[in-house]
Design a protein around this motif. Sequence first.
Motif, mmCIF file in Angstrom:
data_model
loop_
_atom_site.group_PDB
_atom_site.id
_atom_site.type_symbol
_atom_site.label_atom_id
_atom_site.label_comp_id
_atom_site.label_asym_id
_atom_site.label_seq_id
_atom_site.Cartn_x
_atom_site.Cartn_y
_atom_site.Cartn_z
ATOM 1 N N GLN A 22 29.970 28.781 36.174
ATOM 2 C CA GLN A 22 31.167 28.845 37.746
ATOM 3 C C GLN A 22 30.739 30.520 38.283
ATOM 4 O O GLN A 22 31.124 30.439 39.503
ATOM 5 C CB GLN A 22 32.223 29.207 36.906
ATOM 6 N N ALA A 23 30.788 31.134 37.521
ATOM 7 C CA ALA A 23 30.513 32.107 38.067
ATOM 8 C C ALA A 23 28.922 33.121 38.468
ATOM 9 O O ALA A 23 27.753 32.751 37.904
ATOM 10 C CB ALA A 23 31.001 33.607 36.962
ATOM 11 N N ASP A 55 34.439 40.925 36.571
ATOM 12 C CA ASP A 55 34.152 41.596 34.502
ATOM 13 C C ASP A 55 33.131 42.508 34.897
ATOM 14 O O ASP A 55 31.849 41.932 35.200
ATOM 15 C CB ASP A 55 34.324 40.701 34.314
ATOM 16 N N LEU A 68 34.356 36.228 40.328
ATOM 17 C CA LEU A 68 34.790 35.023 40.093
ATOM 18 C C LEU A 68 35.524 34.937 40.745
ATOM 19 O O LEU A 68 36.568 35.972 40.462
ATOM 20 C CB LEU A 68 34.494 33.956 38.469
ATOM 21 N N SER A 69 36.087 33.909 41.794
ATOM 22 C CA SER A 69 37.440 33.835 42.433
ATOM 23 C C SER A 69 38.800 32.675 41.433
ATOM 24 O O SER A 69 38.114 32.157 41.150
ATOM 25 C CB SER A 69 37.487 33.935 43.751
ATOM 26 N N HIS A 70 39.178 33.749 40.185
ATOM 27 C CA HIS A 70 39.901 32.562 39.344
ATOM 28 C C HIS A 70 41.007 32.001 39.350
ATOM 29 O O HIS A 70 41.452 30.622 39.663
ATOM 30 C CB HIS A 70 40.392 34.001 38.758
ATOM 31 N N ASP A 71 41.003 32.375 41.463
ATOM 32 C CA ASP A 71 42.312 31.244 41.460
ATOM 33 C C ASP A 71 41.935 29.940 42.471
ATOM 34 O O ASP A 71 42.675 29.588 42.459
ATOM 35 C CB ASP A 71 43.007 32.484 42.684
ATOM 36 N N SER A 73 39.094 29.130 40.431
ATOM 37 C CA SER A 73 37.993 28.717 39.784
ATOM 38 C C SER A 73 36.687 28.504 40.210
ATOM 39 O O SER A 73 35.636 27.070 40.118
ATOM 40 C CB SER A 73 38.155 27.559 39.446
ATOM 41 N N GLU A 138 38.982 28.186 26.842
ATOM 42 C CA GLU A 138 38.709 28.971 27.598
ATOM 43 C C GLU A 138 39.543 30.161 26.541
ATOM 44 O O GLU A 138 40.464 30.094 27.321
ATOM 45 C CB GLU A 138 38.497 28.899 28.950
ATOM 46 N N PRO A 140 41.397 33.421 27.295
ATOM 47 C CA PRO A 140 41.080 34.708 28.352
ATOM 48 C C PRO A 140 41.052 35.584 28.195
ATOM 49 O O PRO A 140 40.193 36.076 29.272
ATOM 50 C CB PRO A 140 43.050 34.458 29.040
#
Length: 215
Positions: A22-23, A55, A68-71, A73, A138, A140
Motif C-alpha cells: 500500500q505504501a 512512519d 501512506l495516506s491512511h484516510d 488507505s 492489521e 495498528p
Amino acid sequence: MTILSTQDILDAGLDDWRKLAQALHARFLTRDFATGLALVSAIGGLAEDAGHHPDVTLTYPHVDVKLLSHDVSGVTERDVDLARRISAIAAEQGISADPAAPAVVELALDTADVAAVAPFWAALLTGDAGAADGDDIEDPGGRVPLLWFQHTDAHETPRQRFHLDVWVPHDVAEERIAAAVAAGGTVVDDDAAPSFTVLADAEGNRACVCTILER
C-alpha cells in the motif's frame, strides 16, 4: 484525496522510493546514529509543516521511512510531495538512499470460513479479537506483519495453509527470484508475473514474491 495509480507513482520520478503493497518506502543510509537522528529531526519538521506524518524507523546504520495516506488507505499526491521533500533534505545532508533495500512481509492463510478463524488470529496477533477488517488483520501498532485471508474451498486433505507474501521493489524482483532459485528453490507458477511469482523450497513450502506491477 485521490489514490494514485501505479503508473502515476512510477512517473513521479521518486528515485529514492519504492511502492510496496500500500505504501511508499525508502531507506536512507545514514551510517551512524547521530546522522540518522539529525535526518529524523529534519523529517519531523517537514512533516509538521505539511500536516502529514510518515512512519520513521531509526537504527544505527539507516533510517527507514514509510508514507501512506491512511484516510484513503493509499498513496496520494501529498505522499509524493513529502517524499520529494524528504529526499531533498537527505541529499542536502549528503545521505544517499538504497531503493533496492525496502521489503514488506505479509502472511496469507487459506480458509473456507474467514468468520470462524479471523477473531482467533486477531486476538493472537494484536490482543483484540475485533481487529479483523474484512479479509485483513492489521496491527495498528505495527508490531506484527499484516495477515490476510485467502478464500478457498473447504478441504480435508492436509496441505500448506499459510504462505508468505514477500513484497520487494519492482526492479529487484527478478534478482530476488533468481537468488531463491539458486539457493534450492523452484518457480511453481509465474503466470501472474510481475504482479506475483509463486516459489517453493526443496520441501514444497510456498511463498510469493510480489510487486506493484500489473495490479
